[in-house]
Design a protein around this motif. Structure first.
Motif, short mmCIF file in Angstrom:
data_model
loop_
_atom_site.label_atom_id
_atom_site.label_comp_id
_atom_site.label_asym_id
_atom_site.label_seq_id
_atom_site.Cartn_x
_atom_site.Cartn_y
_atom_site.Cartn_z
N GLY A 76 0.77 -1.23 0.00
CA GLY A 76 0.00 0.00 0.00
C GLY A 76 0.80 1.28 0.00
N ALA A 77 2.11 1.19 -0.04
CA ALA A 77 2.95 2.39 -0.04
C ALA A 77 3.01 3.01 -1.43
CB ALA A 77 4.36 2.05 0.43
N ARG A 78 3.16 4.31 -1.47
CA ARG A 78 3.42 5.01 -2.73
C ARG A 78 4.93 4.99 -2.92
NH1 ARG A 78 4.77 10.25 -4.33
NH2 ARG A 78 4.77 10.92 -2.16
N VAL A 79 5.39 4.41 -4.01
CA VAL A 79 6.82 4.24 -4.25
C VAL A 79 7.25 5.11 -5.43
CG1 VAL A 79 8.64 2.60 -4.88
CG2 VAL A 79 6.77 1.88 -3.36
N THR A 80 8.28 5.91 -5.21
CA THR A 80 8.86 6.74 -6.25
C THR A 80 10.36 6.49 -6.25
OG1 THR A 80 7.19 8.43 -5.88
CG2 THR A 80 9.15 9.10 -7.10
N TYR A 81 10.92 6.31 -7.43
CA TYR A 81 12.35 6.08 -7.57
C TYR A 81 13.01 7.37 -8.01
CZ TYR A 81 10.70 1.28 -7.59
OH TYR A 81 10.09 0.10 -7.25
N VAL A 82 14.04 7.79 -7.29
CA VAL A 82 14.78 9.00 -7.63
C VAL A 82 16.18 8.58 -8.03
CG1 VAL A 82 15.66 11.22 -6.80
CG2 VAL A 82 13.45 10.34 -5.96
N THR A 83 16.62 9.04 -9.19
CA THR A 83 17.97 8.70 -9.65
C THR A 83 18.53 9.81 -10.51
OG1 THR A 83 19.32 6.89 -10.55
CG2 THR A 83 17.25 7.39 -11.71
N ASP A 84 19.77 9.64 -10.93
CA ASP A 84 20.40 10.63 -11.80
C ASP A 84 20.17 10.27 -13.26
OD1 ASP A 84 22.13 8.45 -11.78
OD2 ASP A 84 23.63 9.47 -10.59
N SER A 85 20.50 11.19 -14.14
CA SER A 85 20.16 11.03 -15.56
C SER A 85 20.76 9.78 -16.18
CB SER A 85 20.57 12.27 -16.35
OG SER A 85 21.97 12.48 -16.26
N ILE A 86 21.95 9.41 -15.78
CA ILE A 86 22.59 8.24 -16.40
C ILE A 86 21.86 6.94 -16.04
CG2 ILE A 86 24.31 7.75 -14.61
CD1 ILE A 86 26.28 7.48 -17.11
N ASN A 87 21.19 6.93 -14.89
CA ASN A 87 20.52 5.71 -14.44
C ASN A 87 19.03 5.64 -14.73
OD1 ASN A 87 22.66 4.11 -13.23
ND2 ASN A 87 22.85 5.80 -11.80
N VAL A 88 18.42 6.73 -15.18
CA VAL A 88 16.98 6.71 -15.46
C VAL A 88 16.61 5.57 -16.42
CG1 VAL A 88 15.08 7.96 -16.55
CG2 VAL A 88 16.50 9.10 -14.85
N PRO A 89 17.30 5.42 -17.58
CA PRO A 89 16.91 4.34 -18.49
C PRO A 89 17.07 2.95 -17.87
CG PRO A 89 18.50 5.82 -19.55
CD PRO A 89 18.38 6.23 -18.13
N GLU A 142 20.07 21.33 -9.60
CA GLU A 142 20.32 22.70 -9.16
C GLU A 142 20.31 22.82 -7.64
OE1 GLU A 142 16.02 22.05 -9.83
OE2 GLU A 142 17.69 21.89 -11.20
N ALA A 143 20.84 23.94 -7.18
CA ALA A 143 20.88 24.21 -5.74
C ALA A 143 19.47 24.15 -5.17
CB ALA A 143 21.50 25.58 -5.49
N ASP A 144 19.33 23.62 -3.99
CA ASP A 144 18.06 23.49 -3.28
C ASP A 144 17.12 22.47 -3.94
OD1 ASP A 144 16.93 24.26 -0.85
OD2 ASP A 144 15.49 25.56 -1.85
N GLY A 145 17.66 21.67 -4.87
CA GLY A 145 16.85 20.66 -5.54
C GLY A 145 16.31 19.61 -4.59
N ALA A 146 17.14 19.18 -3.63
CA ALA A 146 16.70 18.17 -2.68
C ALA A 146 15.53 18.68 -1.84
CB ALA A 146 17.86 17.74 -1.79
N ARG A 147 15.65 19.90 -1.35
CA ARG A 147 14.57 20.46 -0.52
C ARG A 147 13.26 20.59 -1.31
NH1 ARG A 147 16.73 21.93 4.23
NH2 ARG A 147 18.87 22.69 4.24
N ARG A 148 13.38 21.03 -2.56
CA ARG A 148 12.18 21.17 -3.38
C ARG A 148 11.56 19.81 -3.69
NH1 ARG A 148 12.89 22.83 -8.06
NH2 ARG A 148 15.15 22.94 -8.14
N LEU A 149 12.41 18.81 -3.96
CA LEU A 149 11.91 17.47 -4.24
C LEU A 149 11.22 16.88 -3.01
CD1 LEU A 149 11.63 15.23 -6.33
CD2 LEU A 149 13.88 14.40 -5.62
N LEU A 150 11.81 17.06 -1.85
CA LEU A 150 11.18 16.58 -0.62
C LEU A 150 9.84 17.28 -0.38
CD1 LEU A 150 14.32 16.42 1.69
CD2 LEU A 150 12.94 14.46 0.93
N ALA A 151 9.79 18.57 -0.65
CA ALA A 151 8.54 19.32 -0.45
C ALA A 151 7.45 18.87 -1.42
CB ALA A 151 8.81 20.81 -0.62
N SER A 152 7.83 18.55 -2.64
CA SER A 152 6.82 18.15 -3.63
C SER A 152 6.38 16.69 -3.47
CB SER A 152 7.32 18.39 -5.05
OG SER A 152 8.37 17.50 -5.37
N GLU A 153 7.30 15.80 -3.13
CA GLU A 153 6.97 14.37 -3.02
C GLU A 153 6.46 13.98 -1.63
OE1 GLU A 153 6.95 11.96 -5.41
OE2 GLU A 153 7.39 13.56 -6.84
N LYS A 154 6.90 14.71 -0.60
CA LYS A 154 6.50 14.43 0.79
C LYS A 154 6.67 12.95 1.17
CE LYS A 154 3.19 18.24 1.00
NZ LYS A 154 3.97 19.06 0.17
#
Length: 107
Positions: A10-23, A44-56
């Motif tokens: 029942g968990a919402r699962v999202t995978y976060v990776t860098d561009s070379i590993n997306v494929p 970009e700078a503050d990307g982690a904070r923005r990603l955490l805020a959007s994905e929660k």
């Protein structure tokens, strides 16, 4: 497999990776007939904070990702820098404020 198990529980699962590993991550998910919920880590700078805020996220798990050492570099098991091939995805853990170390293959 961990993502599949969590999703089935029942968990919402999202995978976060860098561009070379997306494929690679998308191909693995397709092979497993899993949803391709892959997010490109923002560079970009503050990307982690923005990603955490959007994905929660409720939990963060890193598998087969190097973390930075005290000097801020990313090293392989031989002590060679691999920073050029790895986005600073560990910033998600640092920004979340809930870093809990775990065992790694390298010791």
């Amino acid at each position: 497999m961990l993502g599949r198990a969590l999703r089935r529980l029942g968990a919402r699962v999202t995978y976060v990776t860098d561009s070379i590993n997306v494929p690679l991550v998308e191909a693995a998910l397709k092979t497993l007939d899993e949803p391709s919920d892959v997010v490109l880590y923002p560079g970009e700078a503050d990307g982690a904070r923005r990603l955490l805020a959007s994905e929660k996220p409720t939990h963060l798990v890193a598998i087969e990702r190097p973390g930075r050492n005290r000097a801020g570099d990313y090293l392989n098991m031989r002590g060679d820098s691999v920073a050029g091939w790895n986005a600073p995805i560990d910033e998600l853990f640092i920004c979340s404020g809930t870093v809990r170390p775990a065992c790694t293959e390298g010791g």
